[in-house]
Write a protein that holds these residues in place. Structure first.
Motif, mmCIF file in Angstrom:
data_model
loop_
_atom_site.group_PDB
_atom_site.id
_atom_site.type_symbol
_atom_site.label_atom_id
_atom_site.label_comp_id
_atom_site.label_asym_id
_atom_site.label_seq_id
_atom_site.Cartn_x
_atom_site.Cartn_y
_atom_site.Cartn_z
ATOM 1 N N PRO A 1 0.970 -1.183 0.041
ATOM 2 C CA PRO A 1 -0.007 0.170 0.072
ATOM 3 C C PRO A 1 0.847 1.348 -0.043
ATOM 4 O O PRO A 1 1.484 1.804 1.261
ATOM 5 C CB PRO A 1 -0.897 -0.217 1.287
ATOM 6 C CG PRO A 1 0.163 -1.055 2.174
ATOM 7 C CD PRO A 1 0.982 -1.803 1.363
ATOM 8 N N VAL A 2 0.894 1.988 -1.411
ATOM 9 C CA VAL A 2 1.827 3.324 -1.309
ATOM 10 C C VAL A 2 0.821 3.920 -2.007
ATOM 11 O O VAL A 2 0.425 3.750 -2.935
ATOM 12 C CB VAL A 2 3.033 3.106 -1.895
ATOM 13 C CG1 VAL A 2 3.537 4.410 -2.358
ATOM 14 C CG2 VAL A 2 3.947 2.107 -1.390
ATOM 15 N N LYS A 3 0.339 5.339 -1.362
ATOM 16 C CA LYS A 3 -0.347 6.341 -1.857
ATOM 17 C C LYS A 3 0.187 7.490 -2.490
ATOM 18 O O LYS A 3 1.523 7.479 -2.091
ATOM 19 C CB LYS A 3 -1.437 6.477 -0.756
ATOM 20 C CG LYS A 3 -2.073 5.472 -0.052
ATOM 21 C CD LYS A 3 -3.537 5.416 -0.452
ATOM 22 C CE LYS A 3 -4.338 4.347 0.426
ATOM 23 N NZ LYS A 3 -4.504 3.236 -0.498
ATOM 24 N N ASP A 4 -0.457 8.328 -3.066
ATOM 25 C CA ASP A 4 0.199 9.341 -3.583
ATOM 26 C C ASP A 4 0.869 10.451 -2.591
ATOM 27 O O ASP A 4 1.925 10.846 -2.815
ATOM 28 C CB ASP A 4 -0.737 10.155 -4.270
ATOM 29 C CG ASP A 4 -1.070 9.824 -5.905
ATOM 30 O OD1 ASP A 4 -0.246 8.819 -6.122
ATOM 31 O OD2 ASP A 4 -1.774 10.343 -6.480
ATOM 32 N N GLY A 5 0.311 10.418 -1.429
ATOM 33 C CA GLY A 5 0.940 11.056 -0.172
ATOM 34 C C GLY A 5 2.001 10.516 0.613
ATOM 35 O O GLY A 5 2.525 11.047 1.415
ATOM 36 N N SER A 6 1.916 9.175 0.456
ATOM 37 C CA SER A 6 3.106 8.348 0.984
ATOM 38 C C SER A 6 4.471 8.929 0.809
ATOM 39 O O SER A 6 4.730 9.156 -0.266
ATOM 40 C CB SER A 6 2.930 6.820 0.691
ATOM 41 O OG SER A 6 1.652 6.355 1.091
ATOM 42 N N PRO A 7 5.670 8.672 1.522
ATOM 43 C CA PRO A 7 6.981 8.892 1.449
ATOM 44 C C PRO A 7 7.166 8.180 0.057
ATOM 45 O O PRO A 7 6.692 6.775 -0.109
ATOM 46 C CB PRO A 7 7.646 8.304 2.477
ATOM 47 C CG PRO A 7 6.761 8.566 3.657
ATOM 48 C CD PRO A 7 5.413 8.209 3.162
ATOM 49 N N CYS A 8 8.068 8.672 -0.805
ATOM 50 C CA CYS A 8 8.389 7.824 -1.708
ATOM 51 C C CYS A 8 9.507 6.975 -1.329
ATOM 52 O O CYS A 8 10.486 7.220 -0.860
ATOM 53 C CB CYS A 8 8.983 8.825 -2.989
ATOM 54 S SG CYS A 8 9.184 8.024 -4.609
ATOM 55 N N PRO A 9 9.147 5.570 -1.984
ATOM 56 C CA PRO A 9 10.311 4.506 -1.743
ATOM 57 C C PRO A 9 11.691 4.827 -2.291
ATOM 58 O O PRO A 9 12.768 4.392 -1.427
ATOM 59 C CB PRO A 9 9.599 3.242 -2.460
ATOM 60 C CG PRO A 9 8.240 3.719 -2.640
ATOM 61 C CD PRO A 9 8.077 4.922 -2.680
ATOM 62 N N CYS A 10 11.999 5.816 -3.260
ATOM 63 C CA CYS A 10 13.324 5.905 -3.693
ATOM 64 C C CYS A 10 14.215 6.855 -2.817
ATOM 65 O O CYS A 10 15.429 6.801 -3.081
ATOM 66 C CB CYS A 10 13.109 6.530 -4.986
ATOM 67 S SG CYS A 10 13.107 8.385 -5.037
ATOM 68 N N GLY A 11 13.587 7.301 -1.800
ATOM 69 C CA GLY A 11 14.327 8.092 -0.674
ATOM 70 C C GLY A 11 14.270 9.495 -0.798
ATOM 71 O O GLY A 11 14.957 10.348 -0.067
ATOM 72 N N LEU A 12 14.024 10.183 -1.943
ATOM 73 C CA LEU A 12 14.051 11.457 -2.023
ATOM 74 C C LEU A 12 12.707 12.128 -1.135
ATOM 75 O O LEU A 12 12.042 11.217 -1.044
ATOM 76 C CB LEU A 12 13.846 11.946 -3.602
ATOM 77 C CG LEU A 12 14.735 11.683 -4.707
ATOM 78 C CD1 LEU A 12 14.526 11.804 -5.934
ATOM 79 C CD2 LEU A 12 16.010 12.367 -3.988
ATOM 80 N N PRO A 13 12.931 13.339 -0.916
ATOM 81 C CA PRO A 13 12.218 14.022 0.208
ATOM 82 C C PRO A 13 10.701 14.183 -0.170
ATOM 83 O O PRO A 13 9.864 15.073 0.393
ATOM 84 C CB PRO A 13 12.951 14.949 0.593
ATOM 85 C CG PRO A 13 13.682 15.532 -0.512
ATOM 86 C CD PRO A 13 14.217 14.288 -1.068
ATOM 87 N N ALA A 14 10.295 13.858 -1.549
ATOM 88 C CA ALA A 14 8.782 14.048 -2.098
ATOM 89 C C ALA A 14 8.034 13.088 -1.736
ATOM 90 O O ALA A 14 8.425 11.857 -1.509
ATOM 91 C CB ALA A 14 8.931 14.363 -3.470
ATOM 92 N N ALA A 15 6.838 13.317 -1.684
ATOM 93 C CA ALA A 15 5.519 12.239 -1.580
ATOM 94 C C ALA A 15 5.705 11.290 -2.821
ATOM 95 O O ALA A 15 6.085 12.047 -4.226
ATOM 96 C CB ALA A 15 4.469 12.943 -1.521
ATOM 97 N N TYR A 16 5.135 10.015 -2.768
ATOM 98 C CA TYR A 16 5.259 9.243 -3.858
ATOM 99 C C TYR A 16 4.567 9.766 -5.260
ATOM 100 O O TYR A 16 5.222 9.607 -6.316
ATOM 101 C CB TYR A 16 4.538 8.112 -3.642
ATOM 102 C CG TYR A 16 4.334 6.982 -4.600
ATOM 103 C CD1 TYR A 16 5.451 6.511 -5.335
ATOM 104 C CD2 TYR A 16 2.964 6.722 -5.431
ATOM 105 C CE1 TYR A 16 5.163 5.564 -6.358
ATOM 106 C CE2 TYR A 16 2.834 5.792 -6.198
ATOM 107 C CZ TYR A 16 3.883 5.096 -6.878
ATOM 108 O OH TYR A 16 3.710 4.491 -7.987
ATOM 109 N N ALA B 1 3.982 12.855 -6.125
ATOM 110 C CA ALA B 1 4.960 13.805 -6.962
ATOM 111 C C ALA B 1 6.254 13.463 -7.334
ATOM 112 O O ALA B 1 7.111 14.137 -7.973
ATOM 113 C CB ALA B 1 4.954 15.137 -5.981
ATOM 114 N N CYS B 2 6.741 12.435 -6.872
ATOM 115 C CA CYS B 2 8.317 11.825 -7.211
ATOM 116 C C CYS B 2 7.740 10.623 -8.115
ATOM 117 O O CYS B 2 7.629 10.855 -9.406
ATOM 118 C CB CYS B 2 8.756 11.430 -5.975
ATOM 119 S SG CYS B 2 10.649 11.136 -5.835
#
Length: 141
Positions: free
Chosen positions: A12-27, A29-30
């Motif tokens: 479960p990864v939503k648009d507002g979740s932290p992006c798995p790639c580690g950049l500081p943007a939400a999933y 937007a990233c």
């Protein structure tokens, strides 16, 4: 026709979740914008990060679309017990908006059944028809 093995459910990864790639943007937007097709990754490093995130969220379609057609497998075999836990970019060479080739060296961390592991790879990318694609990778010891 051969029967395909059922795919494990996506984490479960939503648009507002932290992006798995580690950049500081939400999933959303990233890496999510690349996965949805809203944008294409402008650099080899961002394609690498988005592919890592695609493994984390089990987005087979994105992985196959961003694989060089000469090296693309028929499908992606996700291990349902594998959980991706972090990405560290160690080095990049070329791969900018002004290049046609690039390499990204990274360490991807994961856990399988609670046991930690890592993949250290130097990935090779190429720009085809204006979009970056993954060509292949070499495991770094």
């Amino acid at each position: 026709m051969a029967r395909r093995t059922p795919r494990p459910p996506r984490p479960p990864v939503k648009d507002g979740s932290p992006c798995p790639c580690g950049l500081p943007a939400a999933y959303g937007a990233c890496c999510g914008r690349f996965h949805s097709g809203e944008s294409v990754a402008p650099t080899a490093e961002l394609l690498m990060r988005s592919r890592y995130s695609a493994f984390a969220v089990r987005d087979e379609g994105y992985l196959l679309r961003t694989w060089h057609p000469d090296h693309r497998p028929g499908d992606v075999d996700f291990d349902p017990a594998m959980h991706w836990t972090g990405l560290e970019i160690r080095d990049t060479a070329e791969g900018s908006m002004f290049h046609t080739r690039g390499t990204v060296t990274f360490v991807a961390r994961y856990a399988v059944g609670g046991e930690p592991g890592q993949l250290h790879e130097r990935s090779h990318f190429e720009r085809r028809d204006g979009a970056w694609v993954y060509v292949n990778g070499t495991v770094v010891q």
